[in-house]
Scaffold this motif. Sequence first.
Motif, PDB file in Angstrom:
ATOM      1  N   LEU A 115      47.719   8.511  66.526  1.00  0.00           N
ATOM      2  CA  LEU A 115      49.409   8.628  66.726  1.00  0.00           C
ATOM      3  C   LEU A 115      49.570   7.726  68.045  1.00  0.00           C
ATOM      4  O   LEU A 115      48.151   7.397  68.865  1.00  0.00           O
ATOM      5  N   ASN A 116      50.425   7.133  68.067  1.00  0.00           N
ATOM      6  CA  ASN A 116      50.841   6.351  69.008  1.00  0.00           C
ATOM      7  C   ASN A 116      51.753   6.073  70.192  1.00  0.00           C
ATOM      8  O   ASN A 116      52.940   6.154  69.038  1.00  0.00           O
ATOM      9  N   ARG A 117      51.571   7.037  70.947  1.00  0.00           N
ATOM     10  CA  ARG A 117      53.277   7.337  72.009  1.00  0.00           C
ATOM     11  C   ARG A 117      53.019   6.708  72.824  1.00  0.00           C
ATOM     12  O   ARG A 117      52.510   7.332  73.851  1.00  0.00           O
ATOM     13  N   PHE A 118      54.655   6.244  73.294  1.00  0.00           N
ATOM     14  CA  PHE A 118      54.978   5.673  74.747  1.00  0.00           C
ATOM     15  C   PHE A 118      56.161   6.011  75.083  1.00  0.00           C
ATOM     16  O   PHE A 118      57.049   6.439  74.016  1.00  0.00           O
ATOM     17  N   TYR A 119      55.586   6.744  76.357  1.00  0.00           N
ATOM     18  CA  TYR A 119      56.552   6.986  77.596  1.00  0.00           C
ATOM     19  C   TYR A 119      57.238   5.948  78.713  1.00  0.00           C
ATOM     20  O   TYR A 119      56.686   5.275  79.167  1.00  0.00           O
ATOM     21  N   PHE A 120      58.203   6.554  79.172  1.00  0.00           N
ATOM     22  CA  PHE A 120      58.856   6.285  80.242  1.00  0.00           C
ATOM     23  C   PHE A 120      59.172   4.428  79.660  1.00  0.00           C
ATOM     24  O   PHE A 120      58.767   3.938  80.150  1.00  0.00           O
TER      25      PHE A 120
ATOM     26  N   HIS B 103      48.410   7.991  74.287  1.00  0.00           N
ATOM     27  CA  HIS B 103      49.130   7.808  75.283  1.00  0.00           C
ATOM     28  C   HIS B 103      49.111   6.941  75.903  1.00  0.00           C
ATOM     29  O   HIS B 103      48.312   6.268  77.017  1.00  0.00           O
ATOM     30  N   GLY B 104      50.974   6.279  76.172  1.00  0.00           N
ATOM     31  CA  GLY B 104      50.290   5.249  77.339  1.00  0.00           C
ATOM     32  C   GLY B 104      51.964   5.339  77.604  1.00  0.00           C
ATOM     33  O   GLY B 104      52.799   5.470  77.343  1.00  0.00           O
ATOM     34  N   THR B 105      52.118   4.238  78.857  1.00  0.00           N
ATOM     35  CA  THR B 105      53.121   3.950  79.538  1.00  0.00           C
ATOM     36  C   THR B 105      53.559   2.350  80.136  1.00  0.00           C
ATOM     37  O   THR B 105      52.469   2.049  80.071  1.00  0.00           O
ATOM     38  N   PRO B 106      54.867   1.787  80.428  1.00  0.00           N
ATOM     39  CA  PRO B 106      54.655   0.844  80.645  1.00  0.00           C
ATOM     40  C   PRO B 106      53.812   0.440  81.941  1.00  0.00           C
ATOM     41  O   PRO B 106      53.563  -1.187  82.094  1.00  0.00           O
ATOM     42  N   ARG B 107      52.880   1.052  83.212  1.00  0.00           N
ATOM     43  CA  ARG B 107      52.755   1.371  83.681  1.00  0.00           C
ATOM     44  C   ARG B 107      50.860   0.014  83.667  1.00  0.00           C
ATOM     45  O   ARG B 107      50.640  -0.608  83.672  1.00  0.00           O
ATOM     46  N   GLN B 108      50.866   0.811  82.167  1.00  0.00           N
ATOM     47  CA  GLN B 108      49.243   0.173  81.884  1.00  0.00           C
ATOM     48  C   GLN B 108      49.634  -1.002  80.727  1.00  0.00           C
ATOM     49  O   GLN B 108      48.982  -2.095  80.673  1.00  0.00           O
TER      50      GLN B 108
ATOM     51  N   ILE C  10      53.412  10.868  83.371  1.00  0.00           N
ATOM     52  CA  ILE C  10      52.239  11.648  81.965  1.00  0.00           C
ATOM     53  C   ILE C  10      51.977  12.308  81.548  1.00  0.00           C
ATOM     54  O   ILE C  10      51.773  13.123  80.694  1.00  0.00           O
ATOM     55  N   ILE C  11      51.130  12.792  82.466  1.00  0.00           N
ATOM     56  CA  ILE C  11      49.814  14.461  82.864  1.00  0.00           C
ATOM     57  C   ILE C  11      51.154  15.280  82.198  1.00  0.00           C
ATOM     58  O   ILE C  11      50.433  15.964  81.342  1.00  0.00           O
ATOM     59  N   GLU C  12      52.703  15.297  82.109  1.00  0.00           N
ATOM     60  CA  GLU C  12      53.332  16.578  82.435  1.00  0.00           C
ATOM     61  C   GLU C  12      54.325  16.318  81.284  1.00  0.00           C
ATOM     62  O   GLU C  12      54.751  17.774  80.469  1.00  0.00           O
ATOM     63  N   SER C  13      54.280  14.636  81.351  1.00  0.00           N
ATOM     64  CA  SER C  13      55.159  15.022  79.700  1.00  0.00           C
ATOM     65  C   SER C  13      54.540  14.785  78.988  1.00  0.00           C
ATOM     66  O   SER C  13      54.553  14.160  77.772  1.00  0.00           O
ATOM     67  N   LEU C  14      52.929  15.002  78.650  1.00  0.00           N
ATOM     68  CA  LEU C  14      51.932  14.482  77.457  1.00  0.00           C
ATOM     69  C   LEU C  14      52.818  15.615  76.210  1.00  0.00           C
ATOM     70  O   LEU C  14      52.585  16.993  76.360  1.00  0.00           O
ATOM     71  N   ASP C  15      52.480  15.008  75.345  1.00  0.00           N
ATOM     72  CA  ASP C  15      53.150  15.683  74.151  1.00  0.00           C
ATOM     73  C   ASP C  15      51.475  15.890  72.967  1.00  0.00           C
ATOM     74  O   ASP C  15      51.465  14.598  72.831  1.00  0.00           O
ATOM     75  N   VAL C  16      51.479  16.768  73.048  1.00  0.00           N
ATOM     76  CA  VAL C  16      50.044  16.752  72.549  1.00  0.00           C
ATOM     77  C   VAL C  16      50.201  17.284  70.905  1.00  0.00           C
ATOM     78  O   VAL C  16      49.156  17.899  70.219  1.00  0.00           O
ATOM     79  N   SER C  17      51.428  17.696  70.483  1.00  0.00           N
ATOM     80  CA  SER C  17      52.279  18.281  69.202  1.00  0.00           C
ATOM     81  C   SER C  17      51.010  17.498  67.585  1.00  0.00           C
ATOM     82  O   SER C  17      50.818  15.679  68.030  1.00  0.00           O
TER      83      SER C  17
ATOM     84  N   HIS D  13      42.194  12.598  73.098  1.00  0.00           N
ATOM     85  CA  HIS D  13      43.427  11.951  73.727  1.00  0.00           C
ATOM     86  C   HIS D  13      43.107  10.637  74.660  1.00  0.00           C
ATOM     87  O   HIS D  13      43.000  10.966  76.054  1.00  0.00           O
ATOM     88  N   TYR D  14      44.037   9.445  74.906  1.00  0.00           N
ATOM     89  CA  TYR D  14      44.029   8.649  75.901  1.00  0.00           C
ATOM     90  C   TYR D  14      45.260   8.895  76.260  1.00  0.00           C
ATOM     91  O   TYR D  14      46.064   8.464  76.361  1.00  0.00           O
ATOM     92  N   ILE D  15      45.083   8.810  78.222  1.00  0.00           N
ATOM     93  CA  ILE D  15      46.058   9.131  78.364  1.00  0.00           C
ATOM     94  C   ILE D  15      46.258   7.731  79.685  1.00  0.00           C
ATOM     95  O   ILE D  15      45.467   8.115  80.957  1.00  0.00           O
ATOM     96  N   ASP D  16      47.093   6.935  79.192  1.00  0.00           N
ATOM     97  CA  ASP D  16      47.400   5.616  80.273  1.00  0.00           C
ATOM     98  C   ASP D  16      46.449   5.277  80.656  1.00  0.00           C
ATOM     99  O   ASP D  16      46.413   4.955  81.753  1.00  0.00           O
TER     100      ASP D  16
END
Length: 307
Positions: free
Chosen positions: A282-287, A243-248, A300-307, A208-211
């Motif tokens: 999988l590619n997951r974009f948050y916020f 996993h990523g956000t607009p921040r990155q 994003i750490i708290e919102s992480l979808d690992v399913s 899992h790559y997180i932001d």
Amino acid sequence: MDRWNGFLKISLNPNTNSHYNVAASLCISPSSKTLIVPSANAIFFNGDRVEGTGNPLIERLSDTRNIAEILVSKLGVTVNAYVVEASNFNGSFVVYDDFIPSVNSWGKPKCYDPRGFPASNATVLLLSKCLEEAKKLVHGEQQEPLAGASTSCTRPPKTILFGFSKGGIILNQLVTELAYSKLESPITPTCIILDSRDVFLNNIYEIHYIDVGLNSAGAYITDHSVIEKIAENRTSEIRFVLHGTPRQWCDRRRPWIREEKDILFQMLEDAARKTAGQVQVLNRFYFSDRHPNLQMHFEIIESLDVS
């Protein structure tokens, strides 16, 4: 099943005073209060330090013990969770020089090189020492070897890797080493840890790559040969989640982050087709509806979808 939660200080080199701070949440038997074999080892590599923001959410999600609890809540109580903070910092900048020898003084990787397998060897050693230290704290110095250390012949626990922010460079190094390792399907005695580099690499199940992001190139793997070798040699399923956000991913000052992410995603999609889904991505974009800010980078750490 009960759990032991603690904070461990681990040195990989007996000749130095530096140590890794590891927040651990481990499975223990409710009857004997001994460490038991988990279903998986979840290892989370943290990024640069962020201090003095005054934001309670950022402060809470900068605490590695809270991150360990979040991992267990998402993955289940049968996992062992380790949240790793490096032993070496240059100011607020993390320097994972035990895992990636080719980093500069600010911790930026110069390249990802599999020779010597530094990241996988360091990870196996770190987990081994964590469990040795946890055993002392849970059992006391005079207890017998860890429960389940050499019982029945079944597959070892799977490994789930997380790289947050700059911690993603560890994933890149491990993926490179995975591509050049000799992968087999060994049947080894059940163990709490994966006691060799090859067993550890072969049992990586999810990455899992997180932001992730850097102020220079190298946030994501872009070497086609690395992903091609994994697709050719892999003997069991492996899943990559970006996993990523607009921040990155939407940072106009650092467009290479999104470009590198897109290159890796495309390479992994190609590998998925070639391997009939044995390699998954999988590619997951948050916020996505919010403007980039520092809070979402931690949220994003708290919102992480690992399913």
